[in-house]
Design a protein around this motif. Structure first.
Motif, PDB file in Angstrom:
ATOM      1  N   ALA A 244      -3.547 -19.506  -3.887  1.00 22.61           N
ATOM      2  CA  ALA A 244      -2.901 -20.807  -4.031  1.00 22.61           C
ATOM      3  C   ALA A 244      -1.533 -20.805  -3.370  1.00 22.61           C
ATOM      4  O   ALA A 244      -1.122 -21.790  -2.742  1.00 22.61           O
ATOM      5  CB  ALA A 244      -2.779 -21.173  -5.501  1.00 22.61           C
ATOM      6  N   ALA A 245      -0.804 -19.697  -3.512  1.00 22.40           N
ATOM      7  CA  ALA A 245       0.513 -19.586  -2.880  1.00 22.40           C
ATOM      8  C   ALA A 245       0.403 -19.741  -1.368  1.00 22.40           C
ATOM      9  O   ALA A 245       1.190 -20.472  -0.741  1.00 22.40           O
ATOM     10  CB  ALA A 245       1.142 -18.242  -3.232  1.00 22.40           C
ATOM     11  N   LEU A 246      -0.573 -19.063  -0.780  1.00 22.85           N
ATOM     12  CA  LEU A 246      -0.733 -19.136   0.673  1.00 22.85           C
ATOM     13  C   LEU A 246      -1.186 -20.524   1.118  1.00 22.85           C
ATOM     14  O   LEU A 246      -0.756 -21.020   2.165  1.00 22.85           O
ATOM     15  CB  LEU A 246      -1.725 -18.074   1.140  1.00 22.85           C
ATOM     16  CG  LEU A 246      -1.283 -16.627   0.911  1.00 22.85           C
ATOM     17  CD1 LEU A 246      -2.376 -15.661   1.333  1.00 22.85           C
ATOM     18  CD2 LEU A 246       0.010 -16.321   1.657  1.00 22.85           C
ATOM     19  N   ARG A 247      -2.050 -21.153   0.325  1.00 22.91           N
ATOM     20  CA  ARG A 247      -2.463 -22.520   0.660  1.00 22.91           C
ATOM     21  C   ARG A 247      -1.274 -23.469   0.619  1.00 22.91           C
ATOM     22  O   ARG A 247      -1.140 -24.359   1.457  1.00 22.91           O
ATOM     23  CB  ARG A 247      -3.543 -23.005  -0.301  1.00 22.91           C
ATOM     24  CG  ARG A 247      -4.916 -22.400  -0.054  1.00 22.91           C
ATOM     25  CD  ARG A 247      -6.011 -23.207  -0.737  1.00 22.91           C
ATOM     26  NE  ARG A 247      -5.890 -23.226  -2.187  1.00 22.91           N
ATOM     27  CZ  ARG A 247      -6.396 -22.309  -2.998  1.00 22.91           C
ATOM     28  NH1 ARG A 247      -7.043 -21.266  -2.501  1.00 22.91           N
ATOM     29  NH2 ARG A 247      -6.256 -22.412  -4.305  1.00 22.91           N
ATOM     30  N   ASN A 248      -0.388 -23.271  -0.356  1.00 20.51           N
ATOM     31  CA  ASN A 248       0.781 -24.131  -0.457  1.00 20.51           C
ATOM     32  C   ASN A 248       1.761 -23.896   0.695  1.00 20.51           C
ATOM     33  O   ASN A 248       2.352 -24.841   1.217  1.00 20.51           O
ATOM     34  CB  ASN A 248       1.477 -23.923  -1.806  1.00 20.51           C
ATOM     35  CG  ASN A 248       0.671 -24.492  -2.954  1.00 20.51           C
ATOM     36  OD1 ASN A 248       0.008 -25.511  -2.811  1.00 20.51           O
ATOM     37  ND2 ASN A 248       0.709 -23.837  -4.110  1.00 20.51           N
ATOM     38  N   VAL A 249       1.927 -22.631   1.073  1.00 15.57           N
ATOM     39  CA  VAL A 249       2.785 -22.343   2.224  1.00 15.57           C
ATOM     40  C   VAL A 249       2.206 -23.000   3.474  1.00 15.57           C
ATOM     41  O   VAL A 249       2.930 -23.616   4.268  1.00 15.57           O
ATOM     42  CB  VAL A 249       2.941 -20.824   2.435  1.00 15.57           C
ATOM     43  CG1 VAL A 249       3.678 -20.538   3.751  1.00 15.57           C
ATOM     44  CG2 VAL A 249       3.706 -20.195   1.276  1.00 15.57           C
ATOM     45  N   GLU A 250       0.893 -22.886   3.639  1.00 13.49           N
ATOM     46  CA  GLU A 250       0.254 -23.497   4.804  1.00 13.49           C
ATOM     47  C   GLU A 250       0.410 -25.013   4.786  1.00 13.49           C
ATOM     48  O   GLU A 250       0.768 -25.627   5.804  1.00 13.49           O
ATOM     49  CB  GLU A 250      -1.226 -23.132   4.818  1.00 13.49           C
ATOM     50  CG  GLU A 250      -1.995 -23.809   5.946  1.00 13.49           C
ATOM     51  CD  GLU A 250      -3.482 -23.828   5.694  1.00 13.49           C
ATOM     52  OE1 GLU A 250      -4.218 -24.099   6.642  1.00 13.49           O
ATOM     53  OE2 GLU A 250      -3.903 -23.583   4.550  1.00 13.49           O
TER      54      GLU A 250
ATOM     55  N   ILE B  32      -9.741 -28.093  -2.763  1.00 16.72           N
ATOM     56  CA  ILE B  32      -8.851 -26.977  -2.447  1.00 16.72           C
ATOM     57  C   ILE B  32      -7.425 -27.471  -2.223  1.00 16.72           C
ATOM     58  O   ILE B  32      -6.444 -26.840  -2.640  1.00 16.72           O
ATOM     59  CB  ILE B  32      -9.356 -26.224  -1.204  1.00 16.72           C
ATOM     60  CG1 ILE B  32     -10.655 -25.480  -1.537  1.00 16.72           C
ATOM     61  CG2 ILE B  32      -8.305 -25.252  -0.674  1.00 16.72           C
ATOM     62  CD1 ILE B  32     -11.369 -24.940  -0.339  1.00 16.72           C
ATOM     63  N   LEU B  33      -7.300 -28.637  -1.557  1.00 19.39           N
ATOM     64  CA  LEU B  33      -5.985 -29.182  -1.242  1.00 19.39           C
ATOM     65  C   LEU B  33      -5.407 -30.016  -2.382  1.00 19.39           C
ATOM     66  O   LEU B  33      -4.297 -30.536  -2.260  1.00 19.39           O
ATOM     67  CB  LEU B  33      -6.064 -30.025   0.033  1.00 19.39           C
ATOM     68  CG  LEU B  33      -6.420 -29.265   1.318  1.00 19.39           C
ATOM     69  CD1 LEU B  33      -6.540 -30.228   2.491  1.00 19.39           C
ATOM     70  CD2 LEU B  33      -5.383 -28.192   1.614  1.00 19.39           C
ATOM     71  N   GLY B  34      -6.171 -30.174  -3.469  1.00 10.25           N
ATOM     72  CA  GLY B  34      -5.660 -30.900  -4.622  1.00 10.25           C
ATOM     73  C   GLY B  34      -5.587 -32.399  -4.433  1.00 10.25           C
ATOM     74  O   GLY B  34      -4.674 -33.046  -4.969  1.00 10.25           O
ATOM     75  N   MET B  35      -6.503 -32.971  -3.689  1.00 12.69           N
ATOM     76  CA  MET B  35      -6.538 -34.417  -3.500  1.00 12.69           C
ATOM     77  C   MET B  35      -7.978 -34.897  -3.617  1.00 12.69           C
ATOM     78  O   MET B  35      -8.915 -34.099  -3.559  1.00 12.69           O
ATOM     79  CB  MET B  35      -5.960 -34.818  -2.140  1.00 12.69           C
ATOM     80  CG  MET B  35      -6.750 -34.301  -0.945  1.00 12.69           C
ATOM     81  SD  MET B  35      -6.127 -34.934   0.650  1.00 12.69           S
ATOM     82  CE  MET B  35      -4.558 -34.083   0.764  1.00 12.69           C
ATOM     83  N   SER B  36      -8.148 -36.191  -3.793  1.00 12.73           N
ATOM     84  CA  SER B  36      -9.494 -36.739  -3.868  1.00 12.73           C
ATOM     85  C   SER B  36     -10.086 -36.846  -2.467  1.00 12.73           C
ATOM     86  O   SER B  36      -9.352 -36.959  -1.472  1.00 12.73           O
ATOM     87  CB  SER B  36      -9.473 -38.120  -4.516  1.00 12.73           C
ATOM     88  OG  SER B  36      -8.849 -39.065  -3.665  1.00 12.73           O
TER      89      SER B  36
END
Length: 347
Positions: free
Chosen positions: A104-110, A267-271
């Motif tokens: 999750a940390a890496l996805r957020n950085v990306e 994965i990106l936390g959106m609909s």
């Protein structure tokens, strides 16, 4: 192929001043004159006092190149990155350390890297159980960027060490610049084999570490930081950023099955409706991104002559080699066998 992060000549890329946190102290410890080094880079020392100040990325890179020259320490950026802790990276660093897992940390950085630094790529390339984290400045006007590359990979490694312990080491490290004098220091700092003169700056890690817990997850802090990062990313206003982010996530999750738009939106936390609306606004479809991700990965995999074509097809989410061969012919105008035989990837 769709491309994200194209350089805009009228808008010089910026980087948040948090990326220079502690540089004055390191210059002084190495016996340099911070005032002279900052002046040579056309940056005021006071500009790095506030982490949310914006610095011209070209001048930021020049600052570290000048620091290396004037302190006589050719590995200045390498040392700076090795001691740089994630929280010192400002909003982006706090988004990483407040995440629940390393993945999750890496996805957020990306997702929010464009809010931290412009005209640069932060992406992932999977190779079976191994994943490469890749970083590169894409603005062609910034030629002297060795110190930035070395400090940046050091910073990113320390995000992993936040979750996996201070002794964690990547499997291999690669840099786009030529091998410098004193290159043995690089292997020592990263505790891994290091190669130079490669196509990008990257390091490899095992995919199974992505589920590792971050030691201090903080959903409340993340919600505050995310709002700031989202507003900065949206203000940057480059519609291709979402294309790059989506393409990277598709590449990360291609394999035995092909990720759907719903999978990626979760994965990106959106609909999926929100994601579809954003893509419609920029005139891109999810299938465009899926095709682009497959083509990019296919060309990467084809460089490995020892990787069977059936494995290439499976890694791209194709159930049959024939389906991959048809797609590859559409991308390149030739079959995978002929492409590999004539060494077209090296041209």
């Amino acid at each position: 192929m769709l491309e994200g992060g194209e350089a805009r000549p009228h808008a010089p890329p910026k980087v948040l001043a948090s990326a220079a946190n502690g540089v004055i102290e390191l210059i002084q410890r190495k016996g340099g004159c911070a005032e002279a080094i900052f002046a040579s880079a056309s940056i005021r020392m006071s500009d790095v006092g506030c982490p949310t100040n914006e610095l011209n990325l070209h001048q930021y890179c020049t600052l570290f190149e000048q620091a290396a020259r004037q302190t006589g320490n050719d590995n200045f950026g390498l040392e700076f990155g090795a001691q740089f802790q994630p929280k010192e990276l400002g909003p982006l660093g706090y988004a990483a350390i407040s995440s629940p897992t390393l993945g999750a940390a890496l996805r957020n950085v990306e997702a929010y890297f464009p809010a931290h630094q412009g005209q640069s790529t932060f992406s992932f390339i999977p190779e079976g159980d191994i994943v490469w984290l890749s970083y590169q400045i894409t603005d062609p006007r910034i030629a002297d960027r060795r110190q930035d590359a070395e400090l940046s990979l050091g910073m990113f490694c320390n995000i992993f060490r936040q979750a996996l312990g201070k002794n964690w080491a990547p499997l291999e490290v690669r840099f786009e610049h030529s091998k410098p004098d004193g290159a043995s220091d690089h292997s020592r700092y990263f505790n891994a084999p290091v190669q130079f003169g490669r196509r990008t700056n990257a390091f490899a890690f095992r995919r199974d570490v992505l589920g590792s817990k971050m030691p201090e997850p903080d959903p409340y802090l993340f919600a505050i930081i995310e709002a700031l990062l989202r507003s900065r990313r949206d203000f940057a206003g480059d519609p291709q950023d979402i294309v790059s982010i989506l393409r990277n996530q598709v590449k990360m999750h291609l394999g035995e099955r092909t990720p759907s738009m719903t999978d990626i939106s979760v994965i990106l936390g959106m609909s999926s409706a929100t994601l579809q609306r954003q893509l419609k606004e920029i005139g891109v479809t999810y299938n465009d991104i899926l095709r682009s991700a497959r083509e990019e990965l296919a060309l990467h995999y084809m460089k490995n002559s020892d990787m069977p074509l059936t494995d290439v097809a499976l890694n791209l989410g194709y159930s049959e080699l024939s389906a991959f061969s048809r797609a590859f012919r559409n991308w390149t105008g030739m079959s995978p066998h002929r492409f590999r035989r004539i060494g077209a990837f090296s041209k």
